[in-house]
Design a protein around this motif. Sequence first.
Motif: not given
Length: 545
Positions: A28, A396, A419, A423, A478
Amino acid sequence: MLLSQMRFRLLLLLLVLLLLLNSCTPFVAAQRHDVAQAAALLEPAALAVAQPSTVVAAYEQAFAYRQAKPTPTPVAPFTDDPFVAAQVAAMLPAYVTDLEQAAAWERYTIVAALSPDQQRVRGTVQILVTNRTAQPHPRLVFHLYPNHPDFGGRLDVTSATINGVPVASGTAYDDSLFWLELAQPLLPGATVDVDMSFVARTPRNASARTFGAFNQEAGLWSMANFYPILARQRAEGGWDERPIESRGDFVVSSTALYDVTIDVPVDWTLVTTGVVVAREAVNPGVRRERFVSGPQREFYLGATRGLAQVSGDVAGTRIISHYQPAHAAAGKRALQVAEQALRIFNARFGQYPLAELEVIEGAMTTFLGMEYPGVVLIDQQLYARNARGLETTVAHEIAHQWWYSLVGNDAQGEAWLDEGMASYAQILYYEGIGAFDIALSELEGFRDMYRQVRERGRDVPLATPPSELRGIYVPIVYGKGALFFHALRAEIGEAAFARFLQNYYAFGRYRDLVGDDLLRVAEEACACDLAPLYRDWVLTAAPVL
């Protein structure tokens, strides 16, 4: 006896799967105020080997067929509008007609000179501003992002005129919000010409204590948000005048067109949003370059010295990887990952419409990756290790070219929209190269992160603004964000989910979307009622795992 053997085999398979998942390090992207959760990302791990999926193969075959067909020579568009005509260079030929929407976008003309020794940018910006709301504007509002304390630098407007007439100005929130007073309110649909002179100054070698994207260090002088950026206009009227929240991404801006001319010392290489359309010598020590952006949400400006580069091409988009010479293998690997990601996301989401995309190694320190239109920044620690963290971070941030840059949302209010999608794109990326075990480990990593929040009694709706996510920004935005998209995929099935991704991108390209827009597009893709799913994940903190 047959039943017993089957049970034994199933249990053995489950044990192997659990061991595999536990051996993989989930990713992440670290945020500035949640960096502790990023430590595991720097551990070495095997890099995935590209084995394109049938989805990507089918897309590539269709693309090759389209390219092989004779294409009529396009008539030069926008000949009555030189500003827009110049923007054609930044677009793939098939998407030049997107510029027919130019009336919906503001126009920035920037002329600046760089002084690297003083970490200073001095320039002017001209913005054609149209009132796109139903209410008059009594003033024009801009963000001066470098004046936010996290940037550690400064951006000062030294003069300002509207339609050639000097006007009064004011600031708020540590000078990060700036406005110009209008002699007469700007009526809906009316346009004014704003001219400002400005000086921006970045820190040097400050990435450990400030925002590394506005800093000169390790061969990269990164000048993100170096100019006054028009605040987003609210549909109901007025401007987005909220103070800037440190948690998450700073910038909330709408699509615009940029024409930017930069003077730079000859020993520095410019890296920017868009493409260069002109280059000339000003004197033996200074080079002048002009760039056009195509439709973009902001204009990134960087300059490198001593970095190496390697480039490739995917479906007409040139990809350039900039890296420290000591990290040559990782720099080439970053290019390979960017190429793979672009192919996969082109197939999954829809074609990236712009002519250039750049990946830059830099000293970010307090975060691992950061997206800008046409440019992504990746921390040097990931290059030094050249492990799975580099691959996942690049994928990402490339995904953000769709989710944030092309399809916009309020990063300070509904951060999960971009996001969470970026993700989940990590999972789609690994599926796309055939690394299904890593895709599963990514998913399990998001689950573990979110479970910990739930077990501590800190679960909140996805719609919660980042300002209220102290200490849980990453696991909610995330982790839970990615899990929402997985739950949506499971709810509507593969075919409808594929339609949703394509339709959401087509509907949202260059627009500013909200969660309700996503819900509507998803329901259209599946022809079903998704209100309960949306309520449980986005609007409430119902038990969802």
